[in-house]
Enzyme design. Structure first.
Site, PDB file in Angstrom:
ATOM      1  N   HIS A  39      11.855 -37.614  -0.923  1.00 25.52           N
ATOM      2  CA  HIS A  39      11.017 -37.622   0.291  1.00 25.52           C
ATOM      3  C   HIS A  39      11.787 -38.205   1.473  1.00 25.52           C
ATOM      4  O   HIS A  39      12.897 -38.683   1.321  1.00 25.52           O
ATOM      5  CB  HIS A  39       9.701 -38.370   0.045  1.00 25.52           C
ATOM      6  CG  HIS A  39       9.850 -39.812  -0.388  1.00 25.52           C
ATOM      7  ND1 HIS A  39      10.120 -40.826   0.493  1.00 25.52           N
ATOM      8  CD2 HIS A  39       9.739 -40.404  -1.604  1.00 25.52           C
ATOM      9  CE1 HIS A  39      10.164 -41.979  -0.154  1.00 25.52           C
ATOM     10  NE2 HIS A  39       9.944 -41.757  -1.441  1.00 25.52           N
ATOM     11  N   GLU A  99      10.328 -46.371   4.345  1.00 24.47           N
ATOM     12  CA  GLU A  99       9.901 -46.371   2.946  1.00 24.47           C
ATOM     13  C   GLU A  99      10.831 -45.619   1.998  1.00 24.47           C
ATOM     14  O   GLU A  99      10.448 -44.630   1.389  1.00 24.47           O
ATOM     15  CB  GLU A  99       8.480 -45.791   2.845  1.00 24.47           C
ATOM     16  CG  GLU A  99       8.268 -44.448   3.554  1.00 24.47           C
ATOM     17  CD  GLU A  99       6.849 -43.929   3.355  1.00 24.47           C
ATOM     18  OE1 GLU A  99       6.408 -43.856   2.197  1.00 24.47           O
ATOM     19  OE2 GLU A  99       6.185 -43.604   4.358  1.00 24.47           O
ATOM     20  N   ARG A 120       9.547 -47.879  -4.771  1.00 18.45           N
ATOM     21  CA  ARG A 120       9.489 -47.602  -3.327  1.00 18.45           C
ATOM     22  C   ARG A 120       9.129 -48.907  -2.626  1.00 18.45           C
ATOM     23  O   ARG A 120       8.345 -49.699  -3.167  1.00 18.45           O
ATOM     24  CB  ARG A 120       8.459 -46.501  -3.004  1.00 18.45           C
ATOM     25  CG  ARG A 120       8.325 -46.219  -1.514  1.00 18.45           C
ATOM     26  CD  ARG A 120       7.580 -44.920  -1.184  1.00 18.45           C
ATOM     27  NE  ARG A 120       6.197 -44.899  -1.607  1.00 18.45           N
ATOM     28  CZ  ARG A 120       5.732 -44.270  -2.675  1.00 18.45           C
ATOM     29  NH1 ARG A 120       6.565 -43.601  -3.459  1.00 18.45           N
ATOM     30  NH2 ARG A 120       4.446 -44.298  -2.977  1.00 18.45           N
ATOM     31  N   ASP A 179     -25.215 -31.111  -0.974  1.00 14.77           N
ATOM     32  CA  ASP A 179     -25.576 -31.453   0.408  1.00 14.77           C
ATOM     33  C   ASP A 179     -25.244 -32.907   0.749  1.00 14.77           C
ATOM     34  O   ASP A 179     -25.786 -33.469   1.698  1.00 14.77           O
ATOM     35  CB  ASP A 179     -27.057 -31.149   0.659  1.00 14.77           C
ATOM     36  CG  ASP A 179     -27.959 -31.911  -0.294  1.00 14.77           C
ATOM     37  OD1 ASP A 179     -27.427 -32.509  -1.258  1.00 14.77           O
ATOM     38  OD2 ASP A 179     -29.177 -31.914  -0.079  1.00 14.77           O
ATOM     39  N   ASP A 205       0.101 -49.006   6.053  1.00 16.77           N
ATOM     40  CA  ASP A 205       0.644 -48.199   4.951  1.00 16.77           C
ATOM     41  C   ASP A 205       1.782 -48.998   4.314  1.00 16.77           C
ATOM     42  O   ASP A 205       2.885 -49.021   4.851  1.00 16.77           O
ATOM     43  CB  ASP A 205       1.138 -46.865   5.539  1.00 16.77           C
ATOM     44  CG  ASP A 205       1.690 -45.924   4.488  1.00 16.77           C
ATOM     45  OD1 ASP A 205       1.617 -46.241   3.288  1.00 16.77           O
ATOM     46  OD2 ASP A 205       2.206 -44.849   4.885  1.00 16.77           O
ATOM     47  N   HIS A 232      -0.137 -40.332   8.682  1.00 15.92           N
ATOM     48  CA  HIS A 232       1.033 -39.555   9.076  1.00 15.92           C
ATOM     49  C   HIS A 232       0.758 -39.157  10.516  1.00 15.92           C
ATOM     50  O   HIS A 232       0.174 -38.117  10.794  1.00 15.92           O
ATOM     51  CB  HIS A 232       1.230 -38.342   8.173  1.00 15.92           C
ATOM     52  CG  HIS A 232       1.567 -38.735   6.755  1.00 15.92           C
ATOM     53  ND1 HIS A 232       1.535 -37.874   5.703  1.00 15.92           N
ATOM     54  CD2 HIS A 232       1.959 -39.932   6.234  1.00 15.92           C
ATOM     55  CE1 HIS A 232       1.889 -38.519   4.594  1.00 15.92           C
ATOM     56  NE2 HIS A 232       2.143 -39.760   4.893  1.00 15.92           N
ATOM     57  N   GLU A 268       7.892 -50.085   1.223  1.00 11.74           N
ATOM     58  CA  GLU A 268       7.452 -49.504   2.499  1.00 11.74           C
ATOM     59  C   GLU A 268       6.861 -50.564   3.413  1.00 11.74           C
ATOM     60  O   GLU A 268       5.969 -51.313   3.020  1.00 11.74           O
ATOM     61  CB  GLU A 268       6.380 -48.426   2.226  1.00 11.74           C
ATOM     62  CG  GLU A 268       5.739 -47.867   3.488  1.00 11.74           C
ATOM     63  CD  GLU A 268       4.778 -46.722   3.214  1.00 11.74           C
ATOM     64  OE1 GLU A 268       4.161 -46.706   2.129  1.00 11.74           O
ATOM     65  OE2 GLU A 268       4.648 -45.852   4.094  1.00 11.74           O
ATOM     66  N   HIS A 319       7.500 -42.152   8.570  1.00 12.63           N
ATOM     67  CA  HIS A 319       6.704 -41.312   9.463  1.00 12.63           C
ATOM     68  C   HIS A 319       6.102 -42.189  10.545  1.00 12.63           C
ATOM     69  O   HIS A 319       6.011 -43.407  10.386  1.00 12.63           O
ATOM     70  CB  HIS A 319       5.597 -40.593   8.664  1.00 12.63           C
ATOM     71  CG  HIS A 319       4.833 -41.504   7.741  1.00 12.63           C
ATOM     72  ND1 HIS A 319       3.771 -42.254   8.169  1.00 12.63           N
ATOM     73  CD2 HIS A 319       4.997 -41.822   6.434  1.00 12.63           C
ATOM     74  CE1 HIS A 319       3.300 -42.961   7.156  1.00 12.63           C
ATOM     75  NE2 HIS A 319       4.038 -42.741   6.083  1.00 12.63           N
ATOM     76  N   HIS A 377       2.331 -38.903  -5.633  1.00  8.68           N
ATOM     77  CA  HIS A 377       0.934 -39.019  -5.207  1.00  8.68           C
ATOM     78  C   HIS A 377      -0.008 -39.336  -6.365  1.00  8.68           C
ATOM     79  O   HIS A 377      -1.136 -38.844  -6.427  1.00  8.68           O
ATOM     80  CB  HIS A 377       0.484 -37.746  -4.471  1.00  8.68           C
ATOM     81  CG  HIS A 377       1.128 -37.602  -3.130  1.00  8.68           C
ATOM     82  ND1 HIS A 377       1.134 -36.433  -2.408  1.00  8.68           N
ATOM     83  CD2 HIS A 377       1.813 -38.495  -2.375  1.00  8.68           C
ATOM     84  CE1 HIS A 377       1.792 -36.606  -1.276  1.00  8.68           C
ATOM     85  NE2 HIS A 377       2.214 -37.858  -1.234  1.00  8.68           N
ATOM     86  N   ASP A 433       1.048 -48.460  -3.496  1.00  5.14           N
ATOM     87  CA  ASP A 433       1.117 -47.914  -2.138  1.00  5.14           C
ATOM     88  C   ASP A 433      -0.316 -47.875  -1.629  1.00  5.14           C
ATOM     89  O   ASP A 433      -1.099 -46.999  -2.012  1.00  5.14           O
ATOM     90  CB  ASP A 433       1.743 -46.508  -2.181  1.00  5.14           C
ATOM     91  CG  ASP A 433       1.961 -45.921  -0.794  1.00  5.14           C
ATOM     92  OD1 ASP A 433       1.397 -46.461   0.179  1.00  5.14           O
ATOM     93  OD2 ASP A 433       2.685 -44.907  -0.689  1.00  5.14           O
ATOM     94  N   TYR A 474      13.555 -42.705  -7.814  1.00  7.01           N
ATOM     95  CA  TYR A 474      12.656 -42.295  -8.893  1.00  7.01           C
ATOM     96  C   TYR A 474      13.487 -41.599  -9.961  1.00  7.01           C
ATOM     97  O   TYR A 474      14.066 -40.535  -9.707  1.00  7.01           O
ATOM     98  CB  TYR A 474      11.580 -41.342  -8.361  1.00  7.01           C
ATOM     99  CG  TYR A 474      10.953 -41.848  -7.081  1.00  7.01           C
ATOM    100  CD1 TYR A 474       9.840 -42.687  -7.123  1.00  7.01           C
ATOM    101  CD2 TYR A 474      11.502 -41.520  -5.839  1.00  7.01           C
ATOM    102  CE1 TYR A 474       9.277 -43.181  -5.937  1.00  7.01           C
ATOM    103  CE2 TYR A 474      10.951 -42.013  -4.659  1.00  7.01           C
ATOM    104  CZ  TYR A 474       9.848 -42.834  -4.706  1.00  7.01           C
ATOM    105  OH  TYR A 474       9.308 -43.330  -3.552  1.00  7.01           O
TER     106      TYR A 474
HETATM  107  N1  GLY Z   1       0.879 -43.516   1.555  1.00  7.94           N
HETATM  108  C1  GLY Z   1       1.320 -42.378   2.219  1.00  7.94           C
HETATM  109  C2  GLY Z   1       2.713 -42.509   2.634  1.00  7.94           C
HETATM  110  O1  GLY Z   1       3.368 -43.461   2.285  1.00  7.94           O
HETATM  111  O2  GLY Z   1       3.200 -41.718   3.379  1.00  7.94           O
HETATM  112 MN    MN Z   2       4.004 -43.949   4.328  1.00  2.60          MN
HETATM  113 MN    MN Z   3       2.569 -45.333   1.720  1.00  4.12          MN
END
Ligand code: GLY
Ligand code: MN
Ligand code: MN
Length: 435
Positions: A345, A379, A407, A34, A266, A356, A409, A349, A238, A255, A383
């Protein structure tokens, strides 16, 4: 801010004319048994009302003779509020949030039909709450059963997304102020992370220090689960366990971004834990950086959204060919998506109330053109996932590349003349990252 919420409702209502729109608040989410997670309002609901309590429904009925903006809310109830906190209540919904009428949420079924029976359509986004969806369909069914008697009623249901999300894509000055703030806090946290990262510390220590700064500066906390990934953990897109010891000669990919007043940052940076890139890390890093810089240069009004990704893919593919990781003609490699095992990827976004964020990326065959006051991430990454089997016509991957994940970003605002990188305060040039 109330004036801005009202202005958004008016802008939306002008577009739905004789329709009635219904918005459902986010549900409360159970953490375990709960115990609930901190409540986070649904972004569409928040964008139009600023109201951040659960168990609420907002109705926009521009054609209604008296009530254009109706809120159904949890009534004030002293015993409940002692446990779960303040409720603004029915009166508060009118006084504080500008509703032209408000009711307890328990009266939804009884009061809703009067706002639907003269509408020519219902605007509603089918949400995850199936019971609510079904209930709404029942209302619609009843109204249609009595349509002949009145000669009015909603003959269709239309999703609110295309109208509302096009609005949400263009950020107002007030929204941008919050995004600058979220960016600034996240920049500070990334710079601090780089200062304290060294072999012998755990990934979670870095995470904890960053999230401490998010909160300390008044942010709501992380905008999404922070990724602090050392060594080959960076190849898991992730990765959120964040429990490994940082080691000499490895890269650290972070990230992480904070949420500030519902708006998000982000940021990803990748840097050498002990202050020096190895030759292989540096070669790959320079490619990703070049891809990111060239992709960001494409962010300007009138350019197609797709050019950002296409530019990054080209630079990454050229780089992989130069290093001998891919073999063949660049155009053909791109066409056959041979870069995919190393770049799986998209290049970014929309960013805003959601990490997102909402908004379309492509209109069928036509590009979505960039416009001033949109915010997006750029971004790209590379890899070299351990044990990647090369495609048939491609070379074996030299083990010296294995396990490197990179990466970079940034959050980028489209301006009238080009772009502004909101997160430029975190260094990313090789010379800036080496100690
Ligand atoms: N951290 C989520 C992305 O980069 O889309
Ligand atoms: Mn992102
Ligand atoms: Mn990110």
């Amino acid at each position: 801010m109330q004036a801005e919420y009202r202005q958004r409702r008016e802008q939306f209502m002008a577009k739905i004319g004789t329709g009635t729109a219904i918005f459902r608040s986010a549900p409360s989410a159970v953490m375990h048994n709960d115990v609930e997670y901190a409540f986070r309002q649904d972004s569409d609901f928040f964008y139009l009302t600023g109201f951040n309590e659960p168990e609420a429904v907002a109705v926009l009925a521009p054609h209604h003779s008296e009530h254009q903006f109706v809120l159904f809310v949890q009534p004030k109830e002293r015993e409940k509020e002692v446990w779960t906190g303040y409720r603004c209540g029915v009166e508060g919904a009118k006084e504080l949030f500008g509703a032209s009428e408000a009711y307890p949420i328990a009266e939804l079924d009884e009061k809703l039909p009067q706002y639907l029976e003269k509408a020519d359509r219902i605007y509603y986004h089918l949400g995850r709450d199936r019971i609510f969806n079904e209930n709404l369909l029942k209302h619609w069914q009843r109204l249609m059963a009595t349509y002949a008697k009145r000669g009015t009623g909603p003959i269709a249901i239309e999703d609110t997304g295309p109208i509302l999300h096009a609005m949400r894509q263009i950020k107002s000055p007030a929204e941008l102020k919050l995004m600058y703030k979220a960016s600034a806090i996240s920049v500070e946290a990334h710079n601090y992370a780089r200062e304290i990262a060294q072999p012998g510390r755990y990934e979670y220590e870095i995470q904890a220090e960053m999230e401490r700064i998010f909160r300390l500066r008044g942010g709501l906390g992380p905008a999404y689960p922070s990724i602090v990934a050392s060594g080959s953990n960076a190849c898991v897109l992730h990765y959120i366990e964040n429990n490994r010891l940082l080691q000499d000669n490895e890269l650290l990919l972070i990230d992480a971004g904070c949420a500030y007043d519902y708006y998000n940052a982000d940021i990803t940076r990748t840097f050498p834990v002990s202050g020096k890139f190895t030759a292989e890390q540096k070669a790959l890093y320079e490619i990703v950086l070049e891809a990111q810089l060239q992709a960001i240069a494409q962010v300007k009004p009138g350019n197609g959204y797709n050019t950002i990704h296409d530019t990054a893919v080209r630079v990454l593919t050229e780089g992989l060919v130069e290093l001998g990781i891919l073999k063949g003609e660049v155009d053909k490699l791109i066409e056959e998506q041979k870069y995919k095992p190393f770049y799986m990827h998209r290049t970014g976004h929309w960013l805003g109330l959601d990490v997102h964020d909402v908004g379309v990326y492509q209109h069928g065959e036509s590009a979505q053109l960039l416009q001033p006051d949109q915010v997006l991430t750029v971004e790209p990454g590379l890899y070299i996932v351990p044990d990647t089997k090369p495609a048939e016509d491609q070379p074996e991957i030299d083990p010296r590349w294995s396990g490197i994940g990179i990466r970079i970003e940034d959050d980028v605002l489209v301006t009238t003349t080009g772009n502004e990188v909101l997160t430029a305060g975190v260094p990313k040039l090789v010379a800036e990252l080496e100690k």
